[in-house]
Design a protein around this motif. Sequence first.
Motif, PDB file in Angstrom:
ATOM      1  N   TRP A  51       0.733  -1.098   0.019  1.00 42.63           N
ATOM      2  CA  TRP A  51       0.005   0.153  -0.031  1.00 42.63           C
ATOM      3  C   TRP A  51       0.617   1.384   0.013  1.00 42.63           C
ATOM      4  CZ3 TRP A  51      -5.093   0.130  -0.407  1.00 42.63           C
ATOM      5  CH2 TRP A  51      -5.751   1.437  -0.380  1.00 42.63           C
ATOM      6  N   PRO A  52       0.414   2.205  -0.841  1.00 38.81           N
ATOM      7  CA  PRO A  52       1.543   3.385  -1.141  1.00 38.81           C
ATOM      8  C   PRO A  52       1.501   4.252   0.361  1.00 38.81           C
ATOM      9  CG  PRO A  52      -0.609   3.740  -2.422  1.00 38.81           C
ATOM     10  CD  PRO A  52      -0.506   2.378  -1.785  1.00 38.81           C
ATOM     11  N   GLN A  53       2.674   4.892   0.456  1.00 33.80           N
ATOM     12  CA  GLN A  53       2.937   5.720   1.627  1.00 33.80           C
ATOM     13  C   GLN A  53       1.984   6.804   1.515  1.00 33.80           C
ATOM     14  OE1 GLN A  53       6.688   6.114   2.889  1.00 33.80           O
ATOM     15  NE2 GLN A  53       6.453   8.193   3.755  1.00 33.80           N
ATOM     16  N   GLN A  54       1.296   7.513   2.316  1.00 31.23           N
ATOM     17  CA  GLN A  54       0.332   8.728   1.978  1.00 31.23           C
ATOM     18  C   GLN A  54       1.014   9.933   2.274  1.00 31.23           C
ATOM     19  OE1 GLN A  54      -2.947   8.138   0.602  1.00 31.23           O
ATOM     20  NE2 GLN A  54      -1.817   6.095   0.403  1.00 31.23           N
ATOM     21  N   GLY A  55       1.902  10.146   3.270  1.00 29.09           N
ATOM     22  CA  GLY A  55       2.421  11.392   3.934  1.00 29.09           C
ATOM     23  C   GLY A  55       4.222  10.961   4.346  1.00 29.09           C
TER      24      GLY A  55
END
Length: 222
Positions: A51-55
């Motif tokens: 899952w991609p890092q959001q921040g």
Amino acid sequence: MTAPEYIFEASSKPSLPWHEVPLIRATDSTVKGYGCLVDDPRTFEIEIVRWPQQGWRPIDDGTGDEGGWVEGTFKCDWQGDVLYGENEAVKGHYVLGWSADPQQAQTDRQTAPRDQVLLWHMNYHPDGGQMFWPLDNKPFIVPAALPGDNLTPDKVVAFWCDGSKGLYIHPGIWHEGIFPVEDNQRFLDRQGRVHARVSADIGKEFGVYLACPLRADKVRDL
């Protein structure tokens, strides 16, 4: 933007010009960058993307890639001039394309040679790779394009697979199902369980259909 409708009457699509896709023999070297050939599906593991890092805070180690994969039979069947697909792994039913102008294509009888698929749509999965294994050991083709949302018709190729091996594509590779060279065929499909999908309606975006040849005499050796 909503997800595309995959089951429809072919005649609901307009007549459009065709852009012929180059048909390339699938070898270890030609599929490099798109994926790889598969010798044994029993021991082959597909890639699952975290899952991609959001921040600025990172994803915790050991999390975000735990969805795993699903598998099932992907069936391809011609009905008259229209090619249908059913993917049991993700409970999908699709009109994959047609062999003739959709305004004239018939489902109750064949009116044109099944020597091409006129492709209206492509998609990619950002969450995981996908493997297609020919259960009937017959030739098949897979249209594909390298990652990037700036898809254009000239970036699309089709790989001719002779049926002795499977084809695996990496996450992010544009594709659209599997096209049988004969009237029907079954494949083992293995893909990410999350099944995120990014779509492109080729006809609407580019004003053409992608003509994917199904003839051995069209195969190019690179």
